[in-house]
Design an enzyme around this catalytic site. Structure first.
Site, PDB file in Angstrom:
ATOM      1  N   ASP A 215       0.837  -1.197   0.000  1.00  0.00           N
ATOM      2  CA  ASP A 215       0.000   0.000   0.000  1.00  0.00           C
ATOM      3  C   ASP A 215       0.874   1.250   0.000  1.00  0.00           C
ATOM      4  O   ASP A 215       1.791   1.382   0.816  1.00  0.00           O
ATOM      5  CB  ASP A 215      -0.903   0.024   1.237  1.00  0.00           C
ATOM      6  CG  ASP A 215      -1.689   1.320   1.315  1.00  0.00           C
ATOM      7  OD1 ASP A 215      -2.639   1.491   0.518  1.00  0.00           O
ATOM      8  OD2 ASP A 215      -1.346   2.181   2.153  1.00  0.00           O
TER       9      ASP A 215
ATOM     10  N   TYR B  38       2.887  10.180   0.469  1.00  0.00           N
ATOM     11  CA  TYR B  38       4.049   9.699   1.193  1.00  0.00           C
ATOM     12  C   TYR B  38       5.328  10.177   0.504  1.00  0.00           C
ATOM     13  O   TYR B  38       5.774   9.600  -0.493  1.00  0.00           O
ATOM     14  CB  TYR B  38       4.045   8.178   1.283  1.00  0.00           C
ATOM     15  CG  TYR B  38       2.825   7.578   1.946  1.00  0.00           C
ATOM     16  CD1 TYR B  38       2.033   8.324   2.822  1.00  0.00           C
ATOM     17  CD2 TYR B  38       2.452   6.263   1.690  1.00  0.00           C
ATOM     18  CE1 TYR B  38       0.916   7.772   3.429  1.00  0.00           C
ATOM     19  CE2 TYR B  38       1.339   5.699   2.297  1.00  0.00           C
ATOM     20  CZ  TYR B  38       0.570   6.467   3.162  1.00  0.00           C
ATOM     21  OH  TYR B  38      -0.543   5.904   3.752  1.00  0.00           O
TER      22      TYR B  38
ATOM     23  N   LYS C  56      -3.675   5.800  -3.329  1.00  0.00           N
ATOM     24  CA  LYS C  56      -4.705   6.708  -2.825  1.00  0.00           C
ATOM     25  C   LYS C  56      -4.874   7.897  -3.760  1.00  0.00           C
ATOM     26  O   LYS C  56      -3.990   8.204  -4.563  1.00  0.00           O
ATOM     27  CB  LYS C  56      -4.336   7.169  -1.409  1.00  0.00           C
ATOM     28  CG  LYS C  56      -4.131   5.962  -0.470  1.00  0.00           C
ATOM     29  CD  LYS C  56      -3.721   6.363   0.921  1.00  0.00           C
ATOM     30  CE  LYS C  56      -3.506   5.114   1.759  1.00  0.00           C
ATOM     31  NZ  LYS C  56      -2.237   4.443   1.411  1.00  0.00           N
TER      32      LYS C  56
END
Length: 323
Positions: free
Chosen positions: A43, A48, A74
């Site tokens: 994931d 990030y 995401k």
């Protein structure tokens, strides 16, 4: 039909330089160690490291047979080139990109295209609408949530129905947005970080998980160590450890020592014991950790330890326990 995932996956936030910078060599070694240890669910997120984690994961995953692993990322923040890194807390030494908040349908589609390009893969399995929650945006979160339900959620539903992705949901640190999403849309899975753990589980257990089970919506537990505190780290919720949390952690440590239990192993087993939970995804930027996590996952925890947690009031009587 409920989404199926490997029980143990790898969370990508630490490889986005969360809290401290990670060299490219260490990042590559960590991901190779995860693959060698048998991890097959990964994931990530554009958030990030402002694309850094996706870039790093892509260096490994783009070389692997695509049918052999599951990948989630995401949407909600687009990245645009910038003169300097934002270094948005808790990330440091990010890529020089600017985040642009966008929960629209077009924004979700563009975000996915950008993620595919950064990682060099041909598809993404699961997509989470990221951080539509109060801890990220304050009172404005409800406006962002409404935008996401009217925009990104509909786009991702269409992509799922067309077979482009396997499913979608929210990736959040709070329970309330997940409850609202179940009322207003048709998600397949949630990534709930830090809200179902040995330190914090009551709200999810009582107000979210029963509906998830009734609707066949799976839950991926992120942050099973609560940003590291349950693994002996110095952070909780990406910040300093509050006194009440440290006191609770100390009680857990005492019982773990008494029964000869590794608290990290207990944390993983606890999450997976709940029938709503389909996967747990600890993160790391240490090449030694993936194999350790696998060993902890396979290591049994005594029934006596779980009974003691209940007797000491550290777990509620109605929490599903391993075994």
């Amino acid at each position: 039909m409920r989404i199926s995932l490997p029980s143990l996956g790898l969370g990508g936030a630490p490889l986005g330089n969360m809290f401290h910078a990670v060299s490219e060599a260490t990042a590559d070694a960590t991901l190779q160690a995860a693959w060698d240890a048998g991890f097959r669910y990964y994931d990530v997120s554009p958030h990030y490291g402002a694309g850094l984690a996706e870039q790093r994961f892509g260096r490994l995953l783009s070389t692997k047979p695509r049918d052999e692993y599951v990948l989630s990322t995401k949407v909600g923040r687009l990245l645009e080139p910038s003169d300097r890194p934002e270094n948005a807390k808790p990330f440091v030494e990010e890529l020089p990109n600017k985040r642009v908040v966008d929960y629209s349908a077009d924004g979700a589609r563009r975000s996915l295209e950008d993620s595919l390009s950064r990682m060099g893969v041909d598809r993404i399995d699961l997509v989470f609408i990221h951080d539509v929650s109060e801890d990220q945006w304050g009172p404005q979160w409800r406006d962002y949530f409404a935008e996401a339900m009217a925009g990104a959620a509909k786009a991702l539903t269409q992509l799922r129905d067309e077979g482009v992705i396997r499913g979608w949901g929210l990736g959040v640190n709070k329970v309330e947005p997940c409850r609202l999403a179940l009322e207003q849309s048709d998600p397949d899975v949630f990534l709930l970080a830090g809200r179902y753990s040995l330190l914090d589980h009551r709200e999810a257990l009582e107000t979210l998980f029963p509906t998830c089970q009734a609707r066949d919506v799976g839950v991926v537990v992120g942050g099973p160590f609560n940003s590291g505190v349950l693994a002996g780290g110095g952070h909780f919720e990406y910040d300093r450890i509050p006194h009440d949390i440290q006191a609770r952690k100390s009680r857990l440590d005492a019982l773990a020592e008494r029964f000869g239990v590794d608290l990290r192993s207990a944390a993983l087993h606890f999450c997976l014991a709940n029938p709503a939970v389909i996967s747990v995804i600890p993160g790391t930027a240490n090449p030694e950790r993936p194999q350790q996590y696998k060993a902890l996952y396979k290591s049994p925890v005594s029934d006596a330890f779980w009974r003691a947690l209940v007797d000491e009031g550290l777990l509620h009587d109605d929490v599903p326990l391993p075994g």
